[in-house]
Design an enzyme around this catalytic site. Sequence first.
Site, PDB file in Angstrom:
ATOM      1  N   GLY A   1     -50.062   7.652  46.028  1.00  0.00           N
ATOM      2  CA  GLY A   1     -51.496   7.873  46.172  1.00  0.00           C
ATOM      3  C   GLY A   1     -51.849   8.806  47.309  1.00  0.00           C
ATOM      4  O   GLY A   1     -52.996   9.231  47.433  1.00  0.00           O
TER       5      GLY A   1
ATOM      6  N   GLU B   1     -44.292   5.229  48.085  1.00  0.00           N
ATOM      7  CA  GLU B   1     -43.734   6.109  47.035  1.00  0.00           C
ATOM      8  C   GLU B   1     -44.537   7.398  46.900  1.00  0.00           C
ATOM      9  O   GLU B   1     -45.111   7.661  45.842  1.00  0.00           O
ATOM     10  CB  GLU B   1     -43.753   5.366  45.698  1.00  0.00           C
ATOM     11  CG  GLU B   1     -43.006   4.060  45.693  1.00  0.00           C
ATOM     12  CD  GLU B   1     -43.278   3.225  44.438  1.00  0.00           C
ATOM     13  OE1 GLU B   1     -44.100   3.636  43.584  1.00  0.00           O
ATOM     14  OE2 GLU B   1     -42.681   2.148  44.320  1.00  0.00           O
ATOM     15  N   PRO B   2     -44.594   8.218  47.942  1.00  0.00           N
ATOM     16  CA  PRO B   2     -45.346   9.468  47.779  1.00  0.00           C
ATOM     17  C   PRO B   2     -44.617  10.419  46.845  1.00  0.00           C
ATOM     18  O   PRO B   2     -43.388  10.478  46.855  1.00  0.00           O
ATOM     19  CB  PRO B   2     -45.383  10.043  49.201  1.00  0.00           C
ATOM     20  CG  PRO B   2     -44.163   9.491  49.860  1.00  0.00           C
ATOM     21  CD  PRO B   2     -43.919   8.133  49.235  1.00  0.00           C
TER      22      PRO B   2
ATOM     23  N   ARG C   1     -50.452  21.570  33.919  1.00  0.00           N
ATOM     24  CA  ARG C   1     -51.523  20.746  34.475  1.00  0.00           C
ATOM     25  C   ARG C   1     -52.933  21.265  34.142  1.00  0.00           C
ATOM     26  O   ARG C   1     -53.811  20.466  33.795  1.00  0.00           O
ATOM     27  CB  ARG C   1     -51.356  20.562  35.985  1.00  0.00           C
ATOM     28  CG  ARG C   1     -50.041  19.878  36.368  1.00  0.00           C
ATOM     29  CD  ARG C   1     -49.949  19.525  37.848  1.00  0.00           C
ATOM     30  NE  ARG C   1     -50.742  18.353  38.171  1.00  0.00           N
ATOM     31  CZ  ARG C   1     -51.898  18.384  38.769  1.00  0.00           C
ATOM     32  NH1 ARG C   1     -52.406  19.523  39.155  1.00  0.00           N
ATOM     33  NH2 ARG C   1     -52.553  17.273  39.007  1.00  0.00           N
TER      34      ARG C   1
ATOM     35  N   TYR D   1     -54.869  18.457  32.095  1.00  0.00           N
ATOM     36  CA  TYR D   1     -55.861  17.669  32.858  1.00  0.00           C
ATOM     37  C   TYR D   1     -57.066  18.491  33.284  1.00  0.00           C
ATOM     38  O   TYR D   1     -57.862  18.022  34.090  1.00  0.00           O
ATOM     39  CB  TYR D   1     -55.253  17.129  34.157  1.00  0.00           C
ATOM     40  CG  TYR D   1     -53.889  16.506  34.073  1.00  0.00           C
ATOM     41  CD1 TYR D   1     -53.663  15.379  33.286  1.00  0.00           C
ATOM     42  CD2 TYR D   1     -52.828  17.020  34.815  1.00  0.00           C
ATOM     43  CE1 TYR D   1     -52.405  14.796  33.246  1.00  0.00           C
ATOM     44  CE2 TYR D   1     -51.574  16.441  34.778  1.00  0.00           C
ATOM     45  CZ  TYR D   1     -51.371  15.338  33.986  1.00  0.00           C
ATOM     46  OH  TYR D   1     -50.129  14.754  33.952  1.00  0.00           O
TER      47      TYR D   1
ATOM     48  N   ARG E   1     -46.527  13.771  45.050  1.00  0.00           N
ATOM     49  CA  ARG E   1     -47.108  15.117  45.226  1.00  0.00           C
ATOM     50  C   ARG E   1     -47.332  15.496  46.679  1.00  0.00           C
ATOM     51  O   ARG E   1     -47.253  16.672  47.030  1.00  0.00           O
ATOM     52  CB  ARG E   1     -48.398  15.228  44.422  1.00  0.00           C
ATOM     53  CG  ARG E   1     -49.599  14.566  45.023  1.00  0.00           C
ATOM     54  CD  ARG E   1     -50.755  14.518  44.045  1.00  0.00           C
ATOM     55  NE  ARG E   1     -50.439  13.655  42.925  1.00  0.00           N
ATOM     56  CZ  ARG E   1     -50.846  13.852  41.672  1.00  0.00           C
ATOM     57  NH1 ARG E   1     -51.588  14.885  41.372  1.00  0.00           N
ATOM     58  NH2 ARG E   1     -50.516  13.007  40.723  1.00  0.00           N
TER      59      ARG E   1
ATOM     60  N   TYR F   1     -45.188  18.214  39.890  1.00  0.00           N
ATOM     61  CA  TYR F   1     -45.534  18.113  38.475  1.00  0.00           C
ATOM     62  C   TYR F   1     -45.727  19.506  37.860  1.00  0.00           C
ATOM     63  O   TYR F   1     -46.549  19.699  36.971  1.00  0.00           O
ATOM     64  CB  TYR F   1     -46.778  17.240  38.268  1.00  0.00           C
ATOM     65  CG  TYR F   1     -46.664  15.878  38.928  1.00  0.00           C
ATOM     66  CD1 TYR F   1     -45.782  14.932  38.425  1.00  0.00           C
ATOM     67  CD2 TYR F   1     -47.395  15.564  40.073  1.00  0.00           C
ATOM     68  CE1 TYR F   1     -45.655  13.689  39.042  1.00  0.00           C
ATOM     69  CE2 TYR F   1     -47.266  14.330  40.688  1.00  0.00           C
ATOM     70  CZ  TYR F   1     -46.390  13.395  40.167  1.00  0.00           C
ATOM     71  OH  TYR F   1     -46.262  12.174  40.770  1.00  0.00           O
TER      72      TYR F   1
ATOM     73  N   CYS G   1     -48.770  30.958  22.533  1.00  0.00           N
ATOM     74  CA  CYS G   1     -49.695  30.978  21.397  1.00  0.00           C
ATOM     75  C   CYS G   1     -50.476  29.683  21.281  1.00  0.00           C
ATOM     76  O   CYS G   1     -50.260  28.889  20.351  1.00  0.00           O
ATOM     77  CB  CYS G   1     -48.920  31.265  20.120  1.00  0.00           C
ATOM     78  SG  CYS G   1     -48.248  32.913  20.163  1.00  0.00           S
TER      79      CYS G   1
HETATM   80  N1  LLP Z   1     -45.202   5.597  42.244  1.00  0.00           N
HETATM   81  C1  LLP Z   1     -45.430   5.328  40.957  1.00  0.00           C
HETATM   82  C2  LLP Z   1     -45.062   4.027  40.418  1.00  0.00           C
HETATM   83  C3  LLP Z   1     -46.044   6.295  40.146  1.00  0.00           C
HETATM   84  O1  LLP Z   1     -46.300   6.009  38.876  1.00  0.00           O
HETATM   85  C4  LLP Z   1     -46.392   7.555  40.691  1.00  0.00           C
HETATM   86  C5  LLP Z   1     -47.008   8.578  39.855  1.00  0.00           C
HETATM   87  C6  LLP Z   1     -46.097   7.793  42.045  1.00  0.00           C
HETATM   88  C7  LLP Z   1     -45.506   6.783  42.795  1.00  0.00           C
HETATM   89  C8  LLP Z   1     -46.383   9.101  42.717  1.00  0.00           C
HETATM   90  O2  LLP Z   1     -47.714   9.465  42.722  1.00  0.00           O
HETATM   91  P1  LLP Z   1     -48.171  10.707  43.612  1.00  0.00           P
HETATM   92  O3  LLP Z   1     -47.867  10.392  45.047  1.00  0.00           O
HETATM   93  O4  LLP Z   1     -47.410  11.902  43.170  1.00  0.00           O
HETATM   94  O5  LLP Z   1     -49.593  10.890  43.372  1.00  0.00           O
HETATM   95  N2  LLP Z   1     -48.424  14.338  36.007  1.00  0.00           N
HETATM   96  C9  LLP Z   1     -49.549  13.891  36.796  1.00  0.00           C
HETATM   97  C10 LLP Z   1     -49.156  12.789  37.738  1.00  0.00           C
HETATM   98  C11 LLP Z   1     -48.630  11.541  37.097  1.00  0.00           C
HETATM   99  C12 LLP Z   1     -48.278  10.550  38.154  1.00  0.00           C
HETATM  100  C13 LLP Z   1     -47.669   9.338  37.617  1.00  0.00           C
HETATM  101  N3  LLP Z   1     -47.208   8.426  38.608  1.00  0.00           N
HETATM  102  C14 LLP Z   1     -50.113  15.086  37.554  1.00  0.00           C
HETATM  103  O6  LLP Z   1     -49.628  16.187  37.353  1.00  0.00           O
HETATM  104  O7  LLP Z   1     -51.061  14.946  38.331  1.00  0.00           O
END
Ligand code: LLP
Length: 434
Positions: free
Chosen positions: A247, A294-295, A333, A337, A297, A392, A363
Amino acid sequence: MDVPPSRVFVMREGALHAEGVDLRALAEATGTPTWVYSARAVDAAYDAVDDAMRAASGGDHVIAYAIKANGNLALLRRLGARGCGADIVSGGELARVLRARIDPAKVVFSGVGKTRDELAAALSAGIKAIHVESASELRALAEVARDRGVVADFAFRVNPDVDAKTHPYIATGLHDTKFGLELDAARDLLAGVSSEPALRLIGVACHIGSQLETSAPLREAVAILARFGLELETAGFPLTHLDVGGGWPMEYGCEDAAFPGAEAFGAAIAGGLADAGAEARLTSAGGDWTLFTEPGRSLVGAAGLLLSRVVYVKDQGTKRFVIVDGAMSELIRPALYEAYHAVTPVVPREGKARVVDVVGPVCESGDFLALGRALPPVDEGDLVAVLGAGAYGREMSSAYNARPPAAEVLVDGDAWRVVRRRATPADLWALEEH
Ligand code: LLP
């Protein structure tokens, strides 16, 4: 817009640079499209989360990088060498973290559909914990552990039903998502866990969603999670970790104001633990809980860009299309999205900005990188950079239209190296002609 398009890639002597490297020279050497990552930006992002977690935990913590954001081995090795762990979601990701020599004791396994083979591989690797997301998965895990004569360390990934107030596709902690277990559903499983010697419940985890704009939902979720952890301990399950999920946000260059810094999210985690009265359970306070996060992005997103060259400029109807050699097959992306990624010419030309669509050669009408974007004049042959593309990006890319996946480059100071070579058409058919 108050947030600059990039804090990592800067204009110097009239051209965009990645650290000490002029992107014009890089494009000459590697061709385009190419992913470019700044190693030092990844280091700095890691340090920011590390400092925040140190403050939140009093010391002992694990950053379990969600490698789904970008599992390039060079990045994993760099992060692993700094003590980083991993959050994985598939057998493929397990193999990748082992290949990169990330410490299995710092690896957790999330995901709603882990197969028995994947569970068995995780048990063999001796990872920290499997984060169980359903009653059926728990049954499968017990069977697999029994068959192998081992005890499976696991955590419940719970669904705290906190609104992360983010894009619906990346909110994962509400009742109606497929992720996690409702608290009551987890409680219902406890009797079975006590009577199953092949299972050992050692933690609780949650992930309420990505790209949190404020830290308040995280505090709320951590408080719920920590209270649940205390409840489990009272019920006779001594825990060793509490995983607050991801998050941590990153800026894409369209924000009106900067996001709160990592320290604010660290403070929210500490606040949630305090709200639950659980601080004394942390190892730094003499307890047994190691704090995990769990960072994904936030560690790699701003550190990466997609370098592309303009193939043609085409005026049609009311629009000007800037057609570049990068496409949705690289960065999906925007198509998927409607995500915003800042786009900038590598060598900006003088002149009036003009509203254009930046599109690729694929295409599909949905093949765009930016729609209705005001760009300085760009001409055929110019280089453009799509920013905020380190997370991503390549990871969600495809070979659609038989487009060989682009190369990846890691820049470190004045040096750079190819950390994934550009695929060839033969690479693509190699799996068919075997
Ligand atoms: N932990 C778990 C259990 C998750 O499901 C996720 C992301 C994360 C950590 C890491 O989240 P972050 O820190 O990256 O925000 N493809 C989408 C994102 C899908 C994320 C799914 N889970 C995008 O391009 O925004």
